[in-house]
Design a protein around this motif. Sequence first.
Motif, PDB file in Angstrom:
ATOM      1  N   LEU A 182       0.828  -1.209   0.000  1.00  0.00           N
ATOM      2  CA  LEU A 182       0.000   0.000   0.000  1.00  0.00           C
ATOM      3  C   LEU A 182       0.860   1.256   0.000  1.00  0.00           C
ATOM      4  O   LEU A 182       0.531   2.241  -0.683  1.00  0.00           O
ATOM      5  CB  LEU A 182      -0.946   0.005   1.203  1.00  0.00           C
ATOM      6  CG  LEU A 182      -2.171  -0.886   1.080  1.00  0.00           C
ATOM      7  CD1 LEU A 182      -2.928  -0.940   2.405  1.00  0.00           C
ATOM      8  CD2 LEU A 182      -3.082  -0.401  -0.023  1.00  0.00           C
ATOM      9  N   VAL A 183       1.943   1.249   0.758  1.00  0.00           N
ATOM     10  CA  VAL A 183       2.844   2.405   0.765  1.00  0.00           C
ATOM     11  C   VAL A 183       3.443   2.607  -0.626  1.00  0.00           C
ATOM     12  O   VAL A 183       3.493   3.738  -1.132  1.00  0.00           O
ATOM     13  CB  VAL A 183       3.953   2.238   1.833  1.00  0.00           C
ATOM     14  CG1 VAL A 183       5.036   3.285   1.663  1.00  0.00           C
ATOM     15  CG2 VAL A 183       3.364   2.314   3.238  1.00  0.00           C
ATOM     16  N   LEU A 184       3.872   1.529  -1.267  1.00  0.00           N
ATOM     17  CA  LEU A 184       4.443   1.635  -2.614  1.00  0.00           C
ATOM     18  C   LEU A 184       3.414   2.134  -3.620  1.00  0.00           C
ATOM     19  O   LEU A 184       3.728   2.958  -4.491  1.00  0.00           O
ATOM     20  CB  LEU A 184       5.021   0.292  -3.055  1.00  0.00           C
ATOM     21  CG  LEU A 184       6.268  -0.166  -2.291  1.00  0.00           C
ATOM     22  CD1 LEU A 184       6.673  -1.566  -2.726  1.00  0.00           C
ATOM     23  CD2 LEU A 184       7.404   0.811  -2.484  1.00  0.00           C
ATOM     24  N   VAL A 185       2.174   1.651  -3.510  1.00  0.00           N
ATOM     25  CA  VAL A 185       1.116   2.128  -4.404  1.00  0.00           C
ATOM     26  C   VAL A 185       0.851   3.610  -4.146  1.00  0.00           C
ATOM     27  O   VAL A 185       0.643   4.393  -5.083  1.00  0.00           O
ATOM     28  CB  VAL A 185      -0.174   1.290  -4.238  1.00  0.00           C
ATOM     29  CG1 VAL A 185      -1.356   1.940  -4.932  1.00  0.00           C
ATOM     30  CG2 VAL A 185       0.034  -0.109  -4.773  1.00  0.00           C
ATOM     31  N   GLY A 186       0.896   4.028  -2.875  1.00  0.00           N
ATOM     32  CA  GLY A 186       0.718   5.445  -2.546  1.00  0.00           C
ATOM     33  C   GLY A 186       1.807   6.317  -3.142  1.00  0.00           C
ATOM     34  O   GLY A 186       1.528   7.387  -3.700  1.00  0.00           O
ATOM     35  N   ARG A 226      -8.871   7.696 -19.159  1.00  0.00           N
ATOM     36  CA  ARG A 226      -9.360   6.941 -18.012  1.00  0.00           C
ATOM     37  C   ARG A 226      -8.496   5.730 -17.683  1.00  0.00           C
ATOM     38  O   ARG A 226      -8.770   5.017 -16.727  1.00  0.00           O
ATOM     39  CB  ARG A 226     -10.793   6.484 -18.269  1.00  0.00           C
ATOM     40  CG  ARG A 226     -11.735   7.652 -18.463  1.00  0.00           C
ATOM     41  CD  ARG A 226     -13.140   7.210 -18.669  1.00  0.00           C
ATOM     42  NE  ARG A 226     -13.220   6.263 -19.786  1.00  0.00           N
ATOM     43  CZ  ARG A 226     -14.314   5.635 -20.150  1.00  0.00           C
ATOM     44  NH1 ARG A 226     -15.416   5.852 -19.504  1.00  0.00           N
ATOM     45  NH2 ARG A 226     -14.307   4.796 -21.152  1.00  0.00           N
ATOM     46  N   VAL A 227      -7.425   5.506 -18.421  1.00  0.00           N
ATOM     47  CA  VAL A 227      -6.588   4.326 -18.213  1.00  0.00           C
ATOM     48  C   VAL A 227      -5.979   4.323 -16.808  1.00  0.00           C
ATOM     49  O   VAL A 227      -5.969   3.294 -16.123  1.00  0.00           O
ATOM     50  CB  VAL A 227      -5.486   4.246 -19.298  1.00  0.00           C
ATOM     51  CG1 VAL A 227      -4.505   3.130 -18.999  1.00  0.00           C
ATOM     52  CG2 VAL A 227      -6.119   4.072 -20.660  1.00  0.00           C
ATOM     53  N   THR A 274      -7.647   1.393  -9.950  1.00  0.00           N
ATOM     54  CA  THR A 274      -8.801   0.647  -9.447  1.00  0.00           C
ATOM     55  C   THR A 274      -8.474  -0.843  -9.367  1.00  0.00           C
ATOM     56  O   THR A 274      -8.749  -1.500  -8.355  1.00  0.00           O
ATOM     57  CB  THR A 274     -10.024   0.873 -10.347  1.00  0.00           C
ATOM     58  OG1 THR A 274     -10.340   2.266 -10.358  1.00  0.00           O
ATOM     59  CG2 THR A 274     -11.224   0.074  -9.867  1.00  0.00           C
ATOM     60  N   ALA A 275      -7.859  -1.377 -10.415  1.00  0.00           N
ATOM     61  CA  ALA A 275      -7.499  -2.801 -10.422  1.00  0.00           C
ATOM     62  C   ALA A 275      -6.483  -3.120  -9.332  1.00  0.00           C
ATOM     63  O   ALA A 275      -6.626  -4.123  -8.616  1.00  0.00           O
ATOM     64  CB  ALA A 275      -6.947  -3.186 -11.793  1.00  0.00           C
ATOM     65  N   LEU A 317      -5.304  -5.615  -4.039  1.00  0.00           N
ATOM     66  CA  LEU A 317      -4.804  -5.515  -2.668  1.00  0.00           C
ATOM     67  C   LEU A 317      -5.931  -5.720  -1.647  1.00  0.00           C
ATOM     68  O   LEU A 317      -5.732  -6.339  -0.607  1.00  0.00           O
ATOM     69  CB  LEU A 317      -4.116  -4.167  -2.440  1.00  0.00           C
ATOM     70  CG  LEU A 317      -2.770  -3.987  -3.143  1.00  0.00           C
ATOM     71  CD1 LEU A 317      -2.262  -2.561  -2.967  1.00  0.00           C
ATOM     72  CD2 LEU A 317      -1.757  -4.992  -2.637  1.00  0.00           C
ATOM     73  N   GLY A 318      -7.110  -5.216  -1.958  1.00  0.00           N
ATOM     74  CA  GLY A 318      -8.249  -5.421  -1.071  1.00  0.00           C
ATOM     75  C   GLY A 318      -8.651  -6.882  -0.978  1.00  0.00           C
ATOM     76  O   GLY A 318      -8.915  -7.405   0.105  1.00  0.00           O
ATOM     77  N   LEU A 319      -8.677  -7.558  -2.110  1.00  0.00           N
ATOM     78  CA  LEU A 319      -9.016  -8.985  -2.106  1.00  0.00           C
ATOM     79  C   LEU A 319      -7.950  -9.814  -1.397  1.00  0.00           C
ATOM     80  O   LEU A 319      -8.264 -10.793  -0.707  1.00  0.00           O
ATOM     81  CB  LEU A 319      -9.211  -9.491  -3.535  1.00  0.00           C
ATOM     82  CG  LEU A 319     -10.472  -8.998  -4.240  1.00  0.00           C
ATOM     83  CD1 LEU A 319     -10.464  -9.408  -5.707  1.00  0.00           C
ATOM     84  CD2 LEU A 319     -11.719  -9.524  -3.540  1.00  0.00           C
TER      85      LEU A 319
END
Length: 149
Positions: A71-75, A102-103, A109-110, A115-117
């Motif tokens: 999550l930190v890396l995605v942030g 919108r890409v 989103t993906a 990460l949520g799943l």
Amino acid sequence: MTQESKIDRQREHQANERTFLAWLRTSIALIGFGFAIARFGIFLQQLHITLTHQEDPSRPLFNSETLGVCLVLVGVATIALAAWRYNRVFWQIERGDYRPNRVIVWILTAIMMILGLLSIPLLLWRNREVKSPAIAPSSPAARPSKPAR
């Protein structure tokens, strides 16, 4: 350039800045959540060691710390993406050829859905751990006391 077109261009730039700030807030939230999840995972590990007086022998590759770091890396990547997108839209507004894309939204989103799943098994695994007895048989409180002489 007429006065009205200057005002429209100014509004477009201000909207671009607001969008950038929204992306920035989102990335700060991702970094904060990642940090909290990683630290909470360490806390749970230390709590387990304290209560059972033994370390957990299984250290799965995917755990709370790994999810937190992801999550930190995605942030951090979101901050870089937001800056890139802000600059790109800035120059499109200046040239007068803005084209929405919108890409980036779909990619983020993906990533967040994945990460949520992946966090669901961690939640279920933690619940199973909480249901285990708080005092292990090897702890002093669980040993039978010696009869008094």
